[in-house]
Design a protein around this motif. Sequence first.
Motif, mmCIF file in Angstrom:
data_model
loop_
_atom_site.group_PDB
_atom_site.id
_atom_site.type_symbol
_atom_site.label_atom_id
_atom_site.label_comp_id
_atom_site.label_asym_id
_atom_site.label_seq_id
_atom_site.Cartn_x
_atom_site.Cartn_y
_atom_site.Cartn_z
ATOM 1 N N LYS A 125 0.846 -1.180 0.000
ATOM 2 C CA LYS A 125 0.000 0.000 0.000
ATOM 3 C C LYS A 125 0.895 1.248 0.000
ATOM 4 C CE LYS A 125 -3.622 -0.635 2.993
ATOM 5 N NZ LYS A 125 -4.246 -0.586 4.336
ATOM 6 N N LEU A 126 0.520 2.242 -0.770
ATOM 7 C CA LEU A 126 1.267 3.501 -0.719
ATOM 8 C C LEU A 126 0.342 4.625 -0.277
ATOM 9 C CD1 LEU A 126 4.108 4.827 -1.404
ATOM 10 C CD2 LEU A 126 2.970 5.675 -3.468
ATOM 11 N N TYR A 127 0.637 5.206 0.871
ATOM 12 C CA TYR A 127 -0.084 6.412 1.281
ATOM 13 C C TYR A 127 0.432 7.545 0.404
ATOM 14 C CZ TYR A 127 -1.804 3.650 5.117
ATOM 15 O OH TYR A 127 -2.427 2.668 5.852
ATOM 16 N N ASP A 128 -0.476 8.160 -0.314
ATOM 17 C CA ASP A 128 -0.156 8.984 -1.470
ATOM 18 C C ASP A 128 -0.974 10.280 -1.386
ATOM 19 O OD1 ASP A 128 0.648 9.603 -4.150
ATOM 20 O OD2 ASP A 128 -1.131 8.630 -4.972
ATOM 21 N N CYS A 129 -0.602 11.238 -2.229
ATOM 22 C CA CYS A 129 -1.475 12.398 -2.462
ATOM 23 C C CYS A 129 -1.228 12.757 -3.923
ATOM 24 C CB CYS A 129 -1.120 13.556 -1.534
ATOM 25 S SG CYS A 129 -2.060 15.054 -1.920
ATOM 26 N N SER A 130 -2.273 12.646 -4.743
ATOM 27 C CA SER A 130 -2.077 12.697 -6.195
ATOM 28 C C SER A 130 -1.505 14.026 -6.675
ATOM 29 C CB SER A 130 -3.398 12.396 -6.917
ATOM 30 O OG SER A 130 -4.354 13.375 -6.543
ATOM 31 N N THR A 131 -1.614 15.097 -5.859
ATOM 32 C CA THR A 131 -1.146 16.412 -6.307
ATOM 33 C C THR A 131 0.228 16.795 -5.732
ATOM 34 O OG1 THR A 131 -2.367 17.371 -4.461
ATOM 35 C CG2 THR A 131 -3.471 17.365 -6.605
ATOM 36 N N ALA A 132 0.805 15.975 -4.871
ATOM 37 C CA ALA A 132 2.045 16.359 -4.169
ATOM 38 C C ALA A 132 3.290 15.797 -4.874
ATOM 39 C CB ALA A 132 1.994 15.865 -2.728
ATOM 40 N N PRO A 133 4.380 16.539 -4.869
ATOM 41 C CA PRO A 133 5.589 16.096 -5.589
ATOM 42 C C PRO A 133 6.257 14.845 -5.004
ATOM 43 C CG PRO A 133 5.721 18.446 -5.005
ATOM 44 C CD PRO A 133 4.534 17.882 -4.294
ATOM 45 N N SER A 134 6.387 14.757 -3.679
ATOM 46 C CA SER A 134 7.170 13.635 -3.115
ATOM 47 C C SER A 134 6.574 12.267 -3.441
ATOM 48 C CB SER A 134 7.318 13.795 -1.597
ATOM 49 O OG SER A 134 8.105 14.921 -1.311
ATOM 50 N N PRO A 135 5.280 12.037 -3.201
ATOM 51 C CA PRO A 135 4.752 10.706 -3.550
ATOM 52 C C PRO A 135 4.779 10.437 -5.049
ATOM 53 C CG PRO A 135 2.989 12.141 -2.739
ATOM 54 C CD PRO A 135 4.276 12.846 -2.493
ATOM 55 N N ARG A 136 4.742 11.483 -5.858
ATOM 56 C CA ARG A 136 4.835 11.254 -7.315
ATOM 57 C C ARG A 136 6.158 10.579 -7.674
ATOM 58 N NH1 ARG A 136 5.810 15.201 -12.313
ATOM 59 N NH2 ARG A 136 5.355 13.688 -13.953
#
Lengths: 209, 209
Positions: free
Chosen positions: A2-13
């Motif tokens: 599982k990846l805790y993500d935020c579709s608009t943020a640079p680091s998880p991208r």
Amino acid sequence: MKLYDCSTAPSPRRVRIFAAEKGLELDLVQVDLANGEQYGEHFRVINPDCVVPVLELDDGTRISEVLAICYYLDEIKPEPSLFGTTPLERAETLMWNAKVEQQGLMSMMDAFRNVAKGLKGHALPGPDEFEQIPALAERGRRRVEIFFRRLDDRLSTTDFIAGGRYSIADISGLVLIDFAKWVKIPIPNDAGNLQRWYKAITARPSAKA
Amino acid sequence: MKLYDCSTAPSPRRVRIFAAEKGLELDLVQVDLANGEQYGEHFRVINPDCVVPVLELDDGTRISEVLAICYYLDEIKPEPSLFGTTPLERAETLMWNAKVEQQGLMSMMDAFRNVAKGLKGHALPGPDEFEQIPALAERGRRRVEIFFRRLDDRLSTTDFIAGGRYSIADISGLVLIDFAKWVKIPIPNDAGNLQRWYKAITARPSAKA
């Protein structure tokens, strides 16, 4: 996984692109950074630093920090390696990735977080409140511009940032440039090597991740 | 192998301690940072970023950035590994080392470089001039204090920063604490776990490197 993500943020991208290049599927769990979900009790248990990305393994073990997550993914699925296949290649990759992080991404974060209206009192990611420092935003913009020149120089002698092969350093560079573009720091028109590299990197299917 | 070093600076000390723990001998070449030798034409060829440490291999290849140098040394002499011996151990080590770097060492650099009298116009390492930002120095001090509390919490459940074994994260932590001590940010008296850890780490012969 599982990846805790935020579709608009640079680091998880950075992690999403990395996983796409490796052909790894991650279950994405969106964390609503814009509404402060990262500061809530639920997410603080997942990462007390209140930032994404966080990789959660099937046994519940959690790994934060982009470099650590990517290195782990590279080890569990070694082909194609995005860190290099010899000690020297790995050293060059870690070296260039560190330069992109420290001189590029950190500067970009300074440039953005110290003026963004929605981030008053949150000039730094994490649970602690810090006031914005406008001089730091200005310094950040200047540093990004300087770093674009450095990258352009570097890419006058190599196809990719860390040398002759695509690596995590290119992913970090791509995310930097797209973030900078969004706050109106474009690649200079006369930075031809950087332009050529950016065109090649964005043409890869992973750039859409 | 040659290490471009500065005996009084925190970053190259991380590599010296690392090499001492590995039992590796490096030929140390002092670079006179106090008198600006890093900005001179000679050193710019060695590292255009004008910072130490730089590792020079016998064939002349140069590696900069502490993490890249240490990882390289760990690969050419794997025992004892200071990054861990399994993918998960390596992920935890890279994760904690990143936290110490970003939340600790970067904050400490902000706290020091933005007020030091000798660093006017050089608030950042590297060839470009940046004015000091006093508010950033204050923010840096506060962040170091906050991070000491985080480390104390972490060390309430583990012997070492990255878990049950000594690693590069402990080296980064030691250098952070000694640098902070020097600018009068001591470990709080009631941070018993951090005090215990610091005592154990400084008792190792490598701490003198």
